[in-house]
Design an enzyme around this catalytic site. Structure first.
Site, PDB file in Angstrom:
ATOM      1  N   HIS A   1      44.593  62.697  10.499  1.00  0.00           N
ATOM      2  CA  HIS A   1      44.482  62.521   9.048  1.00  0.00           C
ATOM      3  C   HIS A   1      44.637  63.832   8.292  1.00  0.00           C
ATOM      4  O   HIS A   1      44.811  63.823   7.081  1.00  0.00           O
ATOM      5  CB  HIS A   1      43.123  61.889   8.721  1.00  0.00           C
ATOM      6  CG  HIS A   1      43.046  61.305   7.349  1.00  0.00           C
ATOM      7  ND1 HIS A   1      43.774  60.194   6.967  1.00  0.00           N
ATOM      8  CD2 HIS A   1      42.327  61.685   6.252  1.00  0.00           C
ATOM      9  CE1 HIS A   1      43.500  59.907   5.708  1.00  0.00           C
ATOM     10  NE2 HIS A   1      42.636  60.798   5.254  1.00  0.00           N
TER      11      HIS A   1
ATOM     12  N   ASP B   1      45.768  59.114  13.483  1.00  0.00           N
ATOM     13  CA  ASP B   1      44.866  59.045  12.327  1.00  0.00           C
ATOM     14  C   ASP B   1      43.711  58.091  12.618  1.00  0.00           C
ATOM     15  O   ASP B   1      43.917  56.914  12.914  1.00  0.00           O
ATOM     16  CB  ASP B   1      45.646  58.559  11.101  1.00  0.00           C
ATOM     17  CG  ASP B   1      44.902  58.786   9.792  1.00  0.00           C
ATOM     18  OD1 ASP B   1      43.653  58.711   9.792  1.00  0.00           O
ATOM     19  OD2 ASP B   1      45.558  59.034   8.788  1.00  0.00           O
TER      20      ASP B   1
ATOM     21  N   SER C   1      46.317  59.712   1.501  1.00  0.00           N
ATOM     22  CA  SER C   1      45.082  58.942   1.636  1.00  0.00           C
ATOM     23  C   SER C   1      44.750  58.270   0.305  1.00  0.00           C
ATOM     24  O   SER C   1      45.527  57.448  -0.168  1.00  0.00           O
ATOM     25  CB  SER C   1      43.966  59.867   2.142  1.00  0.00           C
ATOM     26  OG  SER C   1      42.862  59.145   2.597  1.00  0.00           O
ATOM     27  N   TRP C   2      43.613  58.616  -0.315  1.00  0.00           N
ATOM     28  CA  TRP C   2      43.302  58.047  -1.631  1.00  0.00           C
ATOM     29  C   TRP C   2      44.375  58.415  -2.662  1.00  0.00           C
ATOM     30  O   TRP C   2      44.688  57.632  -3.556  1.00  0.00           O
ATOM     31  CB  TRP C   2      41.935  58.529  -2.103  1.00  0.00           C
ATOM     32  CG  TRP C   2      41.714  58.343  -3.572  1.00  0.00           C
ATOM     33  CD1 TRP C   2      41.626  59.323  -4.519  1.00  0.00           C
ATOM     34  CD2 TRP C   2      41.565  57.100  -4.286  1.00  0.00           C
ATOM     35  NE1 TRP C   2      41.444  58.775  -5.769  1.00  0.00           N
ATOM     36  CE2 TRP C   2      41.394  57.415  -5.654  1.00  0.00           C
ATOM     37  CE3 TRP C   2      41.560  55.765  -3.896  1.00  0.00           C
ATOM     38  CZ2 TRP C   2      41.216  56.432  -6.630  1.00  0.00           C
ATOM     39  CZ3 TRP C   2      41.394  54.778  -4.860  1.00  0.00           C
ATOM     40  CH2 TRP C   2      41.220  55.123  -6.208  1.00  0.00           C
TER      41      TRP C   2
ATOM     42  N   GLY D   1      40.371  61.715  -1.411  1.00  0.00           N
ATOM     43  CA  GLY D   1      38.931  61.511  -1.614  1.00  0.00           C
ATOM     44  C   GLY D   1      38.557  60.042  -1.453  1.00  0.00           C
ATOM     45  O   GLY D   1      38.576  59.509  -0.345  1.00  0.00           O
TER      46      GLY D   1
END
Length: 311
Positions: free
Chosen positions: A279, A251, A104-105, A37
């Site tokens: 991604h 990505d 990711s986050w 996120g």
């Protein structure tokens, strides 16, 4: 998917209640997987790449996300508190040391946790690391392609360089439900365009999207409440542990250079550049690479023989 063997809500003491669930083998190797996120929430699909006979998989929705309550809440919602929540959940579940992973986050948050609680970790698995630098955040919003997606919902004044993100954050934090739904739809289309996704066959409910992007805008507006240089410097003081880094060569959301920069800070880590993957965490090549890394760790307690070492 195999159902959870345990599910609950964990009170944080400041008004938030965190949803969590455990899957797989209750006596298996503890694996905490952090969602991305910020704001996205967990997906049961994360369990598909984990050997549930070997692992005790823990998934949890971060503050304001998914099934955690209050949904979409911004108050008492920042990175330091999310790190506290991981530690609170670890203690609540009686886990002494765990393998911690995220994409990711989720990878960012795993690093922030490691910087403060490295002794509680057996290792790290970091997919498509996001480093929360101003350049990364700016590249997501300050492009003609982004402005094209948001032009139908944003005033011209907001589309100027550097102004869109504050405007979006302010609007998504407002009580104008109609405007929030339109903005959330435009944000999702922008993400999908970056990720090369066409169509929207599994779109979440509109209110879920609003809550997701309200939290994401809140975090991105404030640089995810992190100093990336300070975080990367702190990694040099981590206790020795196995680290796997995976990044899709295609990505377009988190630049592959992030993985190289991170590996330079973690000289004992191993990096696998996944050909053909972007991604999307569930791209077949990415899912296969992650499964291979986790299977190797379950078998030998390390990532030896997987990926490439630094230098």
């Amino acid at each position: 998917m195999t159902p959870a063997f345990d599910e609950g809500q964990l009170a944080t003491g400041d008004g938030h209640r965190l949803w969590y669930a455990q899957y797989g083998n209750p006596q298996g190797l503890p694996l905490f997987w952090l969602h991305g996120g910020p704001g996205s929430g967990t997906s049961p699909r994360h369990a598909a790449v984990v050997d549930l006979a070997c692992y005790r998989l823990v998934l949890a929705d971060q503050r304001g996300c998914g099934r955690s309550q209050p949904a979409g809440a911004l108050e008492d919602n920042h990175t330091d508190l999310l790190v506290d929540d991981i530690e609170r959940l670890r203690r609540h579940l009686g886990v002494e040391r765990m393998l911690l992973g995220g994409g990711s986050w989720g990878a960012t948050l795993a690093l922030a946790y490691a910087a403060r609680h490295g002794d509680s970790l057996r290792g790290l698995v970091l997919r498509a690391p996001f480093l929360a630098t101003p350049a990364e955040i700016g590249a997501f919003f300050d492009t003609p392609q982004c402005w094209q997606q948001f032009a139908p919902v944003a005033p011209v004044s907001a589309l100027a360089s550097g102004r869109l993100l504050p405007w979006l954050a302010g609007q998504l934090a407002s009580a104008d439900a109609h405007a929030c739904r339109r903005i959330a739809g435009a944000w999702r289309r922008h993400e999908q365009a970056l990720e090369g996704i066409t169509g929207d066959l599994t779109a979440p409910p509109e209110e879920s999207l609003v809550q997701r992007y309200r939290i994401q805008a809140h975090y991105l507006r404030y640089g995810c409440f992190l100093n990336p240089d300070v975080l990367l410097d702190a990694l040099g003081a981590l206790p020795a542990m196995p680290v796997a880094i995976l990044h899709g060569e295609a990505d377009r959301v988190c630049p592959p250079a992030n993985a190289q920069r991170l590996q330079r800070c973690l000289p004992d880590s191993r990096l696998h550049r996944v050909a053909g993957a972007g991604h999307d965490p569930f791209h077949p090549a990415m899912a296969a690479a992650l499964r291979q890394a986790l299977d190797g760790f379950a078998a030998q307690g390390s990532f030896d023989g997987w990926g490439a070492r630094h230098g």
